[in-house]
Motif scaffolding. Structure first.
Motif, PDB file in Angstrom:
ATOM      1  N   ASN A  79     -35.214  -8.374 -14.752  1.00 37.23           N
ATOM      2  CA  ASN A  79     -34.589  -7.105 -14.392  1.00 37.23           C
ATOM      3  C   ASN A  79     -33.311  -6.865 -15.185  1.00 37.23           C
ATOM      4  OD1 ASN A  79     -36.579  -6.394 -12.577  1.00 37.23           O
ATOM      5  ND2 ASN A  79     -35.522  -7.298 -10.821  1.00 37.23           N
ATOM      6  N   LEU A  80     -32.572  -7.945 -15.487  1.00 36.95           N
ATOM      7  CA  LEU A  80     -31.381  -7.800 -16.320  1.00 36.95           C
ATOM      8  C   LEU A  80     -31.744  -7.302 -17.718  1.00 36.95           C
ATOM      9  CD1 LEU A  80     -29.250 -10.970 -15.432  1.00 36.95           C
ATOM     10  CD2 LEU A  80     -28.704  -8.585 -14.909  1.00 36.95           C
ATOM     11  N   GLN A  81     -32.838  -7.814 -18.273  1.00 37.77           N
ATOM     12  CA  GLN A  81     -33.264  -7.373 -19.601  1.00 37.77           C
ATOM     13  C   GLN A  81     -33.688  -5.907 -19.589  1.00 37.77           C
ATOM     14  OE1 GLN A  81     -36.265 -10.115 -20.914  1.00 37.77           O
ATOM     15  NE2 GLN A  81     -34.869 -11.874 -20.990  1.00 37.77           N
ATOM     16  N   ARG A  82     -34.410  -5.518 -18.517  1.00 35.25           N
ATOM     17  CA  ARG A  82     -34.829  -4.111 -18.419  1.00 35.25           C
ATOM     18  C   ARG A  82     -33.611  -3.199 -18.310  1.00 35.25           C
ATOM     19  NH1 ARG A  82     -38.483  -6.247 -14.422  1.00 35.25           N
ATOM     20  NH2 ARG A  82     -40.549  -6.654 -15.325  1.00 35.25           N
ATOM     21  N   ARG A  83     -32.630  -3.600 -17.472  1.00 38.22           N
ATOM     22  CA  ARG A  83     -31.443  -2.773 -17.306  1.00 38.22           C
ATOM     23  C   ARG A  83     -30.653  -2.676 -18.618  1.00 38.22           C
ATOM     24  NH1 ARG A  83     -28.295  -0.746 -13.268  1.00 38.22           N
ATOM     25  NH2 ARG A  83     -30.352  -0.382 -12.355  1.00 38.22           N
ATOM     26  N   ALA A  84     -30.551  -3.765 -19.353  1.00 33.29           N
ATOM     27  CA  ALA A  84     -29.837  -3.740 -20.630  1.00 33.29           C
ATOM     28  C   ALA A  84     -30.525  -2.800 -21.619  1.00 33.29           C
ATOM     29  CB  ALA A  84     -29.747  -5.148 -21.199  1.00 33.29           C
ATOM     30  N   ALA A  85     -31.876  -2.838 -21.651  1.00 34.29           N
ATOM     31  CA  ALA A  85     -32.610  -1.950 -22.556  1.00 34.29           C
ATOM     32  C   ALA A  85     -32.421  -0.492 -22.152  1.00 34.29           C
ATOM     33  CB  ALA A  85     -34.085  -2.326 -22.561  1.00 34.29           C
ATOM     34  N   LEU A  86     -32.442  -0.228 -20.825  1.00 34.03           N
ATOM     35  CA  LEU A  86     -32.252   1.141 -20.343  1.00 34.03           C
ATOM     36  C   LEU A  86     -30.859   1.648 -20.659  1.00 34.03           C
ATOM     37  CD1 LEU A  86     -33.358   3.545 -18.724  1.00 34.03           C
ATOM     38  CD2 LEU A  86     -32.544   2.433 -16.641  1.00 34.03           C
ATOM     39  N   ASP A  87     -29.844   0.796 -20.463  1.00 28.00           N
ATOM     40  CA  ASP A  87     -28.474   1.205 -20.773  1.00 28.00           C
ATOM     41  C   ASP A  87     -28.300   1.466 -22.265  1.00 28.00           C
ATOM     42  OD1 ASP A  87     -27.850   0.967 -18.133  1.00 28.00           O
ATOM     43  OD2 ASP A  87     -26.891  -1.002 -18.297  1.00 28.00           O
ATOM     44  N   ALA A  88     -28.975   0.649 -23.088  1.00 26.29           N
ATOM     45  CA  ALA A  88     -28.868   0.852 -24.534  1.00 26.29           C
ATOM     46  C   ALA A  88     -29.453   2.200 -24.943  1.00 26.29           C
ATOM     47  CB  ALA A  88     -29.565  -0.286 -25.269  1.00 26.29           C
ATOM     48  N   ARG A  89     -30.614   2.551 -24.335  1.00 28.16           N
ATOM     49  CA  ARG A  89     -31.217   3.844 -24.656  1.00 28.16           C
ATOM     50  C   ARG A  89     -30.336   4.989 -24.169  1.00 28.16           C
ATOM     51  NH1 ARG A  89     -36.112   1.238 -23.108  1.00 28.16           N
ATOM     52  NH2 ARG A  89     -36.012   2.226 -21.050  1.00 28.16           N
ATOM     53  N   SER A  90     -29.752   4.838 -22.968  1.00 27.53           N
ATOM     54  CA  SER A  90     -28.889   5.895 -22.434  1.00 27.53           C
ATOM     55  C   SER A  90     -27.654   6.076 -23.296  1.00 27.53           C
ATOM     56  CB  SER A  90     -28.480   5.564 -20.995  1.00 27.53           C
ATOM     57  OG  SER A  90     -29.613   5.469 -20.155  1.00 27.53           O
ATOM     58  N   ASN A  91     -27.051   4.959 -23.716  1.00 28.04           N
ATOM     59  CA  ASN A  91     -25.863   5.049 -24.563  1.00 28.04           C
ATOM     60  C   ASN A  91     -26.185   5.673 -25.909  1.00 28.04           C
ATOM     61  OD1 ASN A  91     -24.287   3.874 -22.587  1.00 28.04           O
ATOM     62  ND2 ASN A  91     -24.553   1.805 -23.386  1.00 28.04           N
ATOM     63  N   ASP A  92     -27.369   5.346 -26.439  1.00 23.68           N
ATOM     64  CA  ASP A  92     -27.769   5.909 -27.724  1.00 23.68           C
ATOM     65  C   ASP A  92     -27.947   7.417 -27.615  1.00 23.68           C
ATOM     66  OD1 ASP A  92     -28.622   5.562 -30.501  1.00 23.68           O
ATOM     67  OD2 ASP A  92     -30.580   6.193 -29.758  1.00 23.68           O
ATOM     68  N   SER A  93     -28.593   7.861 -26.505  1.00 29.47           N
ATOM     69  CA  SER A  93     -28.780   9.299 -26.304  1.00 29.47           C
ATOM     70  C   SER A  93     -27.444  10.002 -26.122  1.00 29.47           C
ATOM     71  CB  SER A  93     -29.673   9.536 -25.083  1.00 29.47           C
ATOM     72  OG  SER A  93     -30.944   8.936 -25.260  1.00 29.47           O
ATOM     73  N   ALA A  94     -26.544   9.366 -25.352  1.00 30.32           N
ATOM     74  CA  ALA A  94     -25.235   9.972 -25.131  1.00 30.32           C
ATOM     75  C   ALA A  94     -24.447  10.068 -26.434  1.00 30.32           C
ATOM     76  CB  ALA A  94     -24.455   9.167 -24.095  1.00 30.32           C
ATOM     77  N   ASN A  95     -24.538   9.019 -27.255  1.00 34.10           N
ATOM     78  CA  ASN A  95     -23.821   9.042 -28.531  1.00 34.10           C
ATOM     79  C   ASN A  95     -24.360  10.132 -29.452  1.00 34.10           C
ATOM     80  OD1 ASN A  95     -22.206   6.911 -27.739  1.00 34.10           O
ATOM     81  ND2 ASN A  95     -23.533   5.360 -28.645  1.00 34.10           N
ATOM     82  N   LYS A  96     -25.695  10.297 -29.445  1.00 27.44           N
ATOM     83  CA  LYS A  96     -26.281  11.345 -30.284  1.00 27.44           C
ATOM     84  C   LYS A  96     -25.855  12.725 -29.806  1.00 27.44           C
ATOM     85  CE  LYS A  96     -30.398   8.801 -31.798  1.00 27.44           C
ATOM     86  NZ  LYS A  96     -31.876   8.741 -31.753  1.00 27.44           N
TER      87      LYS A  96
END
Length: 257
Positions: A79-96
């Motif tokens: 679950n930690l790995q899934r959350r890290a991947a989800l946060d990375a995608r969210s941060n990438d979208s926010a940065n874009k």
């Protein structure tokens, strides 16, 4: 694995699978308690019953040791790995999205053409006919309507554009004194701009009075002036004679008693 020091042991022997799992969990719990600061765990939640919940996995635990052993298990780690991947995608979208908002808008290329000078023009002062009073006992509302929809003063601009480009329509707009950079801003003046390729844009300096854009126009008539449903301020392009005409009427100034 040496199990000779276990309570109730009567000699060396092979531990069962359940006993091995219990021993593994206990060792993980002790290791976690020694190396992990539970106060900094963002997923721990103490409920009102004194138990501990894992907000990531939605599991209940009786004490901190049980929770720490859970954090070392496969389910929590996955679950930690899934959350890290989800946060990375969210941060990438926010940065874009932020980059798109902060990025300067692409500049439209300015239209380039050879200017041939200023066009000729003619300016005529105009005044509407005044509607006469209907009766000697004319009421206030009728008098106000007559005074504000007749007798207005204005200007008629006729701009000659014999060399205008084919399929080009002349344009005009009113501009405040604070928009231009040729003279010091002055609230007493406004400007009427006329543009038509390939001529230079010209500007007429007008009094800063309110432009009348009503749809009532008083025209001469017999035996008295007549009102028609026509715009008080209008423009017209004559493509045959290449003349751009603009009529501007000002609202009457308020009467000061």
């Amino acid at each position: 694995m040496d199990y000779q020091n276990r309570a109730g042991n009567k000699g060396a022997g092979i531990a069962s699978a359940s006993e091995a799992a219990i021993d593994r969990r206990e060792r993980l719990r002790r290791l976690a308690m020694e190396t992990i600061d539970i106060s900094k765990d963002p997923y721990i939640l103490r409920n009102h019953l004194g138990g501990i919940e894992c907000r990531l996995c939605l599991t209940m635990h009786a004490n901190e040791g049980s929770y720490l052993a859970h954090t070392q298990g496969k389910k929590h780690q996955a679950n930690l790995q899934r959350r890290a991947a989800l946060d990375a995608r969210s941060n990438d979208s926010a940065n874009k999205a932020t980059s798109a908002l902060l990025a300067p808008a692409p500049e439209m290329p300015k239209k380039q053409f050879v200017k041939i000078g200023r066009p000729g023009y003619k300016i005529t002062k105009i005044r509407e006919p005044v509607l006469p009073a209907l009766t000697s006992d004319e009421d206030e509302a009728t008098r106000h309507y007559r005074e504000t929809t007749s007798g207005r003063v204005g200007l008629l601009f006729e701009v000659n554009l014999p060399e205008i480009k084919a399929d080009v329509m002349p344009l005009h707009r009113f501009m405040s004194s604070f928009e231009q950079r040729k003279e010091a801003p002055n609230r007493a003046w406004q400007y009427l701009l006329v543009a038509a390729e390939p001529y230079e844009t010209i500007a007429f300096k007008l009094q800063s009075r309110e432009i009348d854009r009503s749809q009532v126009l008083t025209l001469p008539g017999m035996p008295m002036p007549e009102q028609h449903e026509e715009p008080a301020t209008w423009s017209h392009w004559d493509p045959f004679h290449k003349v751009y005409t603009i009529q501007v009427l000002f609202r009457p100034l308020p009467n000061v008693s």
